[in-house]
Every structure is written in C-alpha cells, then in structure tokens.
Design an enzyme around this catalytic site. Structure first.
Site, PDB file in Angstrom:
ATOM      1  N   GLY A 172       0.392   5.707   0.659  1.00  0.00           N
ATOM      2  CA  GLY A 172      -0.432   6.858   0.963  1.00  0.00           C
ATOM      3  C   GLY A 172       0.342   8.137   0.783  1.00  0.00           C
ATOM      4  N   ASP A 178     -10.100  10.780   8.127  1.00  0.00           N
ATOM      5  CA  ASP A 178      -9.822  10.277   6.770  1.00  0.00           C
ATOM      6  C   ASP A 178     -10.472   8.908   6.561  1.00  0.00           C
ATOM      7  OD1 ASP A 178      -8.810  10.457   4.214  1.00  0.00           O
ATOM      8  OD2 ASP A 178      -6.827   9.701   4.726  1.00  0.00           O
ATOM      9  N   VAL A 210       3.435   1.149   2.847  1.00  0.00           N
ATOM     10  CA  VAL A 210       3.096   0.058   3.763  1.00  0.00           C
ATOM     11  C   VAL A 210       3.620  -1.249   3.174  1.00  0.00           C
ATOM     12  CG1 VAL A 210       1.264  -1.148   4.987  1.00  0.00           C
ATOM     13  CG2 VAL A 210       1.027   1.290   4.507  1.00  0.00           C
ATOM     14  N   LYS A 240       4.248   0.320   8.374  1.00  0.00           N
ATOM     15  CA  LYS A 240       3.977   1.599   7.728  1.00  0.00           C
ATOM     16  C   LYS A 240       5.190   2.509   7.914  1.00  0.00           C
ATOM     17  CE  LYS A 240       0.599   5.410   7.854  1.00  0.00           C
ATOM     18  NZ  LYS A 240      -0.672   5.856   8.459  1.00  0.00           N
ATOM     19  N   PHE A 246       1.612  10.016   3.009  1.00  0.00           N
ATOM     20  CA  PHE A 246       2.698  10.168   3.959  1.00  0.00           C
ATOM     21  C   PHE A 246       3.529   8.896   4.138  1.00  0.00           C
ATOM     22  CE2 PHE A 246      -0.422  13.257   6.042  1.00  0.00           C
ATOM     23  CZ  PHE A 246       0.118  14.332   5.374  1.00  0.00           C
ATOM     24  N   GLY A 291       0.821  -1.205   0.000  1.00  0.00           N
ATOM     25  CA  GLY A 291       0.000   0.000   0.000  1.00  0.00           C
ATOM     26  C   GLY A 291       0.848   1.245   0.000  1.00  0.00           C
TER      27      GLY A 291
END
Length: 1006
Positions: A721, A844, A726, A742, A723, A719
């Site tokens: 994002g 979020d 992952v 993460k 910031f 994953g």
C-alpha cells in the site's frame, strides 16, 4: 508600348500587392497562435511547459488550454488588463498530478501561484526565485519533496508562503529571513528538521507562523518577540523542548497560540491573561508544564478554546470563567488540581453560568476533591460533553443535572458519588453515552432512563444498585452496550431488554443476585459481540436460543447454577473467541464442535461434571488456551493435564483411588481459585474499567518478525500500500499459525499518522466483520531505524479485489457469496458508525481492504486513514490523502472533512463494483460516464445487462428467475443510493444492513 514610368509603376504596384497578399497569408496561418499569446510568447510557452508536465487531469480543467483561446481565457489564469501578462495561476484542488517545470519562473508578472491540494511531485524549482512580483505562493497538500529552495528569497515581495502537507526535508533556509514582507509562513506537516531558527525573528512583518507536525527539535527562540504583529503561532508535535520564553506572551495581538504534543517544561507567566487580551485559542496539551494554571486567564475575555490536558499543572483551579462568555471548549484532563476538600473546591463551576456557548467540559483525572454543586445545572444548554470521571467527587449527584438538556455524553465514573441516581437524568433526551460506573450509587436504577431514546451506551457497573433491572430499558432502541455488572440487582432478566437488536457491542450483567434462567428471547441479539452473565445466580439449562447469537465473540456464563448438557445449538457460534462456562453444574461429554472452532482462543470448562475423553486438537492442543480442572470424570487429553487414560470398551479397572484423590484435592483447588478470584476482583475495582475483560496481546520484537517472514523476503510479500508492505509469516509464539504482518514505510509522509490512526482505531473496536489484530510492534531495526508493524490474523482467501479482478483466481464469487460479503461489510460499517463508543470513519473502503476468511466471511481491514470523531485524533483531514480515487466521495476532493457519509459513498461504489465486476476507474468511464451513472441508467429493468456474468445463476423456474432479477435490481439500487453526490441524500448504513439482509433471505429461500 508602356512608358518607363508606367512599367515602373506597374512593377511597384505588383510588389505591393504581393506584399499585402503575403501578409494576409501569414496572418491567416498564424491566427490561432497569435490569438493564444497575443505577442506575450514567454508566458504562453511557460504555460504550455506547465501543461506538458501534468500526467493526470481528472476534472479536465486544462482542456481549455489550447490554441483556440487566448491564454488569458484559460481555466485558472488571470492576466493584467494593460499588458495581458499572467498575474495569477490558480488551480487549487483539481486532482492534478505531475511536476512543476522550471519555466514557471518565466512568468515574470506573476503575483499569485496557487496549486494547493493536488498531487504535484518532485522538487520545488529554484527558478521560482526569479518571480520578484510574487506575493502569494500556495503549494500546500501536494507530494513535493526535497528542500525549501534558498533562492525563494528572490521573491522580495512575497507575503504569503504555504508549503504545508508535503514531504519537504532539511531545515528552514537562512535566506528566508530576507523576505521582509512575509506575513504568513505555513510549513506544517512536512519532514523539516533543524529547529525553529532564531533568524526568523528578523521577519518583523510576520502575522501567522505554523510549523506543527515537523520533527524540528530544539526550543522556541526568544527572538520571536520581534514579531509584534503576530496573531497565530502553531508549533504542535514538533519535538520541542525547554520552556516557552515568557517574552512571547508580550505579543498582545496574539489570537491563536498552540504548541501541543511537545516536551515543553516550566510554568506559564502568572500575568498571561493580562498580556494577551485578544487570545481566543490556547492549546498546550500533552507537554510537561508545571506550576499553577494562571488565574489571570480569567481576563482573556475573547477566549474560545482552552486545552491544557496531560500536563503537570497543580494547585487549586481558581480561574473565574464569568468573563469568558464565548468559550466553547475546556479540556484540562489529567492534571493535578488537588483540592483540600473545602466547600468551595468546585466553585469554578458557579462561574461558568455565563459561558452560554460551552460545548465541551473535560476535567477527567484532575484529582478534584469536593461536592458537585447544584449550579452544575446552570451550565450552557449547548453543553454536549461533560467528563468529570476519575476524580474524588463525593456526595449525591444533584438532580439539577437534568437541566443540561444538550448533553450527548456524560461521564462521572470512578468517583465517590452515593445515593440514588436522580430520576432527572431521564430529561436528557439527547444523551447517547452515560457512564456512572465505579461509584457508590445505591437504590434502584431509575425507570426514567428508559426515556433516553438516543442512548447507545450505558455503564452502571461497580456500584451498589438494588432492585430489578427496569424493563423500561427495552425502550432504548439504539442501545448497543449495557453494563450493570458488580451491583446488588435481583429478579429475572427482563425479556424487553433481550429484544433490543441494537445491542451489538455487549451486555454485562455479571456479579449480581439475579434469578431464573436465560430467557429464550436472547435469540433476538443476533449481532451482539459480548455476553457476560457470570456470577449472577442464574439456574436452569443453558438455553438453545443462545445458538442464534451468531455474532458472539465472548460468552461468559461462569459461576452460576446451570445444569444439563452444553446445547448442540452453540455449534453455530463459529466466531466465538472466548467461552467460559466454568463453576456450574453442567454434565455430559465435551461436544465435538468445540475442537473444530478455528476462532476459539480460550475455553474454560473447569469445575463442572463433564465426563469422557478430552480432545487433543483445536483449542485443546494448547494447554494454556483451555481449562478442564475440577471435572473428575474426564480422561485422556494432553499428557501435561495428568488425567487418567481413557478405558478401553468393557474395561472394569477400578477408579476408586483417583476418585478419592479428587475428593481430597478439589476443596483445596476451590479455595485457591476463590482467592485468585477475590484478588482479581479487587484489582479490577481499583482501576477504571470500560468492559468486563482485558485483551491479552503477545509481545513481539523486530527480530521475531524478521524471522517469521524469512527476512521480509519477496516470496512472503502478499500486498503493498501507500504506507506499507504486507507479509505472510509464522510466529513461533503463535502456535505455528500464519499471520499477516503489515510493515510501515516510516519514510513516507503520513505513515506515522497512519500507524497511530490504525492503533487508535483497533483499540476502540471489536467485531466479527473487522480484521482481527493480534499485536503491534514499535521498535528499531538492526540499523537503529524506527520500525513499526501491525500483526493481523491471516485471511487465507485473500481480498475481494483478488476474487473480482485477479486472473490467479479461476473460480469466481457467486451471487450469494457477493451479497453475503456486502452484508458483512455493511454490518462492519454500521458498527463503526453507530455502535462504537466513539464514531469511527474508515476513510479508505475498497475491495482490496475487504479480506475473506476460510468460510468466506468478510473482514474490513486497513484503518490507516481512519478518523475517530470527537476525540481530537486525526482531525486534520484537510491535509494529506483522503481515501482512494474512485472510491472517495467528491466532497473530499474540495477539502471537506471525512465523515461517515463518505464511508457510505465508498460502500456504494464497492457494492456496484462487486455486482458489476467493473472498477470505478475502468477505461470505459469517461466523458461524464461513471460507475454510479452506469448502474443508475440500468435501473429498474435493464439491471441484468450490467451485472457481472459470473454472479448470475438463474434458477430453474421462471418465478425464481424473476425473484433473482428483483433482488439484483434492489441491490443495485442500494449501491446507487449510497453513491449519490449529496451526502445528506445517501442511504443510512443501518438501512443498508436491513435491506441486504432482506435480499439475502429471499435468495436463500429460492
């Protein structure tokens, strides 16, 4: 035949006619263009260049920027009346994305350029330095990078410069000092370095300076004393060191002075209160300041906010608050205002009687010694939060405390209060949290506490309270955490207490002298996370009703007199992480379901009368995760347990020697365990405690995480994002189980805050529908760069987004799974908003942040944008990202603070996406059509047309099919009600939970 004169005349006339005709054609063909710029082609072309660089215009604000209108009539444009030249370009908070073209520097008459709170990227064009008439430049809250252009000094008339909330780096250019008319320089929340340069003192017109949230370094220069007109100075979280120049406090017009979260040392001038008569806001928390807190602050009659917590101030607190009538926040936490035990040590409380606007008084951990005066009842009826914990206050708690009718939070823990808890606390009708633990209160728990209908958390542990647990607590219908541990309470557990479905965080009745068994009404606590009734003298069998407490993560029944077998109904507690039933009289075989629980992390069965074989799988495969000592009829298990081998069927081998060995060793082990217990209890009582247990987090290094992910390989990337990345990994120290790691992009603005926000959020929460954090890592990599990571439990079934939209998932979610997931998410939000000690806004919520475990139970993750209300953490939500487009409510786009209502909006959109299979950003949603409106128009009779086909499996009978359609309509109605534009009109999340559970019950019974 025409005369020569006639011919000449005719020819001239024709030419003139042709000329007029040509002019007419030109005028007609260029009418639209001339109407657009009316001769001022430079401004017109500059604006078109600006528009050409816009890649996203979600609100269509630039639709009017076309040839049909003069550019002076375009949205966001203002022109001068005389010359029709652009004087202002104002497009704040319009969701625009793109870059700033150099042609903006051609708008030579521009006086205001206002593009704040958008998503502009790239550098600030140096051509802006040509705008000599520019007075106001607002570029705050964008994604601009690079450096502050040196030639902005060419904007010689610039008065206001707002560049906050971007990604600007480098130092403040020396040329800035040439902006002789500058009154406001706001550059907070960037990546600027190089300190606060002394040359800024040359801008003698400065009124507002804000640089907080930059890694500036250095010290506060004394040249700033030249800012004679300064009213606001903000330099918090700038890595500043050294002392504050005392000359700064001679700036008599100063209203706001903040420099929190630095490394400032030294003392404050004793005359500060006489030098700053206009001071309203003084914030110097989280520094290393010493000396006394100047008594002259008493003379700051306009002071409204005083925050000096987490410093090294000492000496007696002698501020006289009589003249501070407007003060509303006083936070002096964690200083050393050591008293001498004199009668007037707490006299400053008397002087607060005139502060009628006081909302927060926080004196936690200030080493205050003395008696709490009766005058505490004279404080403002607006007082909402009172923190006096972790001091040395003694004597009784005055009954006048009941006069503080505005209180919502009262903490008096870890003092030496004695005597009865005054019944007057029952008058605090707005009270939500009451913490009186770790004192010496005695006598009964007042029945009057049952009058506190808004109470959510009650902590009375570690006192000397006696008598029965009052049944009146059953009237506290919003109570979600109750701790009465370590008292002298007696009698049975009142059934009324166990009929509070609001008890979600936990119930702790341990270390009391109760009697009887666990009432069967315990089954009503279906959402409770923690139950601790250890060492409470309870007896009987373990009620099978405990099996209905399906949200339990910790169950501690240790040290009672329970007997019989472990009820098979406990097999339904599949989310249990800690189970301790040691030191009872339980018997029978170890149930097989214990070895099958994947969530179980610690199991204690010791000192009972269990018999038979000890398993070697599940929790029993890790010798540090369980204990079975003191059960002399057990056999097998791990070799390290050194238990006898289990007999084969029919074996008659004597067990006498082993029995004798147990008889000899058991008393010794019991004595050792009792000593350990007493030591632990002593340690526990010597420290502030908010709960009955403490979590144990493993320590991991950068090297371990590097190894766990094969060097953060792309193959393990699961994953990405804004910031973080992952990765899936396997930690050597975690028994070979997969984890999700993460890794934060610390180079991205906001990543550091995201990490802190997520850590703070996880520190305050624990729920079966929240992603479980295993540990965190804050270190450096092999190049010496900062490295931060969070390690979570791995969710093997991916995210809801994957199930809805990824082609890799060939099977799809059925209707029951979707409603179950939505119910799980709603439960998590209800917990965050209403059941936590501190309300947490997720910020979020979207399908990619909802993860699914082996059993398809939903877990909400990613708290990088979370906001803890009322704590001072992440309060600056006006800067930076607020949620994700499509899921964030409209009010965030216009600068509103993040609230729980915003989470409800996001949940509503998520629900509609789960049920329809359509993203809120789907291409079909344009020209005024949105996912919300799409669903709303289908109510009530056409809902079946908007539901994702994969979700609908109609039942065999017509009646069942009708019920399914009714459930679908009810579900869509919830999503629509949650996602309305007006925050107050959105459905309450606790109602959402109940409605989804009702729908689920109907579907499961079909």
């Amino acid at each position: 035949m025409k005369s020569p004169q006639a011919i000449i005349y005719s020819s001239s006339s024709s030419r003139i006619s042709f000329l007029f005709f040509s002019l007419a054609i030109i005028c007609l063909t260029s009418a639209t263009v001339s109407a657009s710029y009316d001769g001022n082609e430079t401004d017109y072309l500059a604006l078109l260049s600006f528009k050409s660089k816009i890649t996203q215009d979600p609100y269509k604000v630039l639709t009017s920027w076309n040839h049909s209108f003069h550019f002076c009539d375009w949205n966001g444009i203002s022109c001068g009346k005389r010359h029709k030249r652009v004087t202002a370009l104002q497009l704040d908070s319009q969701g625009l994305e793109g870059s700033l073209p150099s042609h903006v520097g051609n708008l030579s008459f521009l006086r205001e350029l206002s593009l704040g709170n958008n998503s502009f990227q790239g550098n600030i064009p140096h051509e802006l330095g040509r705008l000599s008439r520019l007075r106001y430049l607002y570029l705050y809250d964008n994604k601009l990078s690079g450096v502050i252009p040196t030639n902005l000094s060419g904007c010689s008339n610039l008065e206001v410069l707002f560049l906050s909330g971007n990604k600007l780096a480098g130092s403040i250019p020396k040329e800035t000092s040439l902006l002789s008319k500058l009154t406001s320089l706001v550059i907070q929340d960037n990546k600027l370095t190089g300190g606060i340069p002394p040359f800024l003192g040359n801008i003698t017109s400065m009124e507002v300076f804000s640089a907080r949230g930059n890694p500036l370094g250095g010290s506060i220069p004394d040249t700033l004393v030249q800012w004679k007109s300064l009213t606001a100075f903000h330099s918090g979280e700038c890595n500043l060191y050294g002392s504050i120049p005392h000359s700064i406090f001679n700036l008599s017009l100063l209203v706001n002075f903040t420099s929190a979260g630095n490394h400032l040392t030294g003392s404050l001038p004793l005359e500060i209160g006489n030098q700053l008569p206009n001071l309203e806001f003084l914030q110097l928390r989280d520094n290393e300041l010493t000396g006394v807190l100047p008594p002259s602050i008493s003379n700051c009659s306009k002071l409204r906010f005083l925050e000096m917590n987490n410093n090294n101030f000492s000496g007696k607190l002698t501020i006289n608050f009589l003249n501070l009538r407007d003060i509303y926040v006083i936070r002096l936490t964690n200083n050393n205002f050591h008293g001498r035990g004199e009668a007037d040590d707490m006299r400053f409380i008397d002087s607060l009687k005139n502060s009628t606007r006081l909302v927060t008084l926080n004196l936690y951990g200030c080493n205050l010694i003395g008696v709490l005066p009766i005058s505490i009842g004279n404080l403002s009826d607006q007082l909402s939060s009172l923190y006096l914990g972790q001091n040395q206050l003694f004597g009784s708690l005055p009954s006048s405390i009941g006069s503080l009718v505005g209180l919502t939070t009262l903490y008096l823990e870890n003092n030496r209060f004695k005597g009865n808890i005054p019944t007057s606390v029952g008058k605090l009708q707005k009270l939500q949290v009451l913490g009186l633990y770790s004192n010496q209160f005695s006598g009964p728990i007042p029945d009057a506490i049952g009058n506190l209908s808004l109470l959510t958390e009650l902590y009375l542990d570690s006192n000397k309270l006696e008598g029965h647990i009052p049944s009146s607590l059953g009237k506290c219908k919003q109570l979600n955490a109750l701790t009465l541990a370590d008292n002298r309470l007696s009698g049975k557990i009142p059934k009324q207490l166990l009929q509070l479905p609001s008890l979600t965080i936990g119930l702790n009745l341990s270390q009391n002298g109760l009697s009887g068994s666990i009432p069967s009404e315990i089954k009503d606590l279906k959402m409770m996370n923690i139950l601790d009734i250890s060492y409470s003298n309870l007896s009987g069998t373990i009620t099978s009703s405990l099996g209905e407490c399906i949200s339990l993560t910790t169950l501690n029944l240790r040290g009672n007199q329970f007997q019989g077998m472990i009820p098979s109904s406990l097999s339904s507690l599949r989310g249990l992480e800690v189970l301790d039933i040691s030191q009872n009289n339980l018997s029978g075989k170890i149930p097989q379901f214990l070895e099958k629980w994947k969530s179980l992390e610690y199991l204690n069965l010791s000192f009972n009368d269990f018999e038979g074989e000890v398993p070697v799988v599940g929790v029993f495969a890790n010798e540090t995760a369980f204990s079975v000592s003191g059960n002399n009829k057990l056999c097998g298990g791990l070799v390290t347990l050194e238990l006898p081998k289990c007999k084969a069927t029919g074996s008659k081998k004597k067990r006498f020697p082993f029995f004798i060995l147990v008889i000899v060793i058991a008393p010794t082990l019991l004595v050792v365990l009792c000593c350990v217990y007493l030591l632990c209890k002593k340690k526990r009582n010597s420290q502030p405690s908010q709960s009955s247990g403490s979590e144990r987090f493993m320590k991991v290094s950068y090297n371990q995480l590097l190894k766990a992910t094969d060097g953060f390989s792309v193959a393990n990337l699961i994953g990405e994002g804004g910031f973080s990345f992952v990765y899936r990994g396997i930690l050597d120290s975690d028994d070979g189980k997969s984890v999700a790691i993460k890794v934060l992009h610390l180079q991205n603005r906001g990543a550091q805050k995201s990490f802190i926000a997520e850590c703070e959020a996880w520190r305050n929460i624990r729920h079966r529908n929240l992603l479980k954090i295993i540990t965190s890592c804050s270190s450096t990599d092999f190049q010496g760069n900062d490295f931060k990571a969070l390690v979570y439990e791995f969710m093997p079934n991916g995210s809801v987004h994957d199930w809805l939209h990824s082609s890799a998932y060939t099977s799809k979610l059925n209707l029951l799974q979707r409603i179950n997931i939505l119910r799980d998410v709603a439960n998590a939000l209800d917990y965050l908003h209403n059941r936590c000690q501190t309300t947490i806004v997720h910020g979020d919520l979207k399908p990619s942040n909802i993860l699914l475990d082996d059993d398809m139970v939903a877990h909400v993750g990613d708290f990088g944008l979370a906001r803890l209300l009322g704590t001072g953490l992440n309060q600056n939500s006006s800067t930076g990202v607020k949620g994700t487009i499509g899921y964030a409510p409209l009010e965030y786009g216009i600068g509103s603070e993040m609230t729980s209502c915003g989470d409800v909006y996001s949940f509503g959109i998520l629900l509609l996406e789960v049920m329809t299979g359509k993203k809120p950003t789907d291409d079909m949603f344009n020209d005024g059509l949105s996912l919300h409106k799409f669903a709303y128009m289908a109510l009530p009779d056409q809902v079946i047309d908007v539901i994702d086909n994969d979700a609908i499996v109609l039942q065999s009978t017509e009646a069942n099919a009708k019920k399914v359609e009714e459930c679908l309509a009810a579900t869509i109605k919830i999503g629509v009600s949650c996602s309305v534009d007006s925050p107050p009109q959105r459905m309450k999340i606790e109602i959402v939970v109940n409605e989804l559970q009702r729908i689920l019950d109907v579907l499961q019974n079909l």
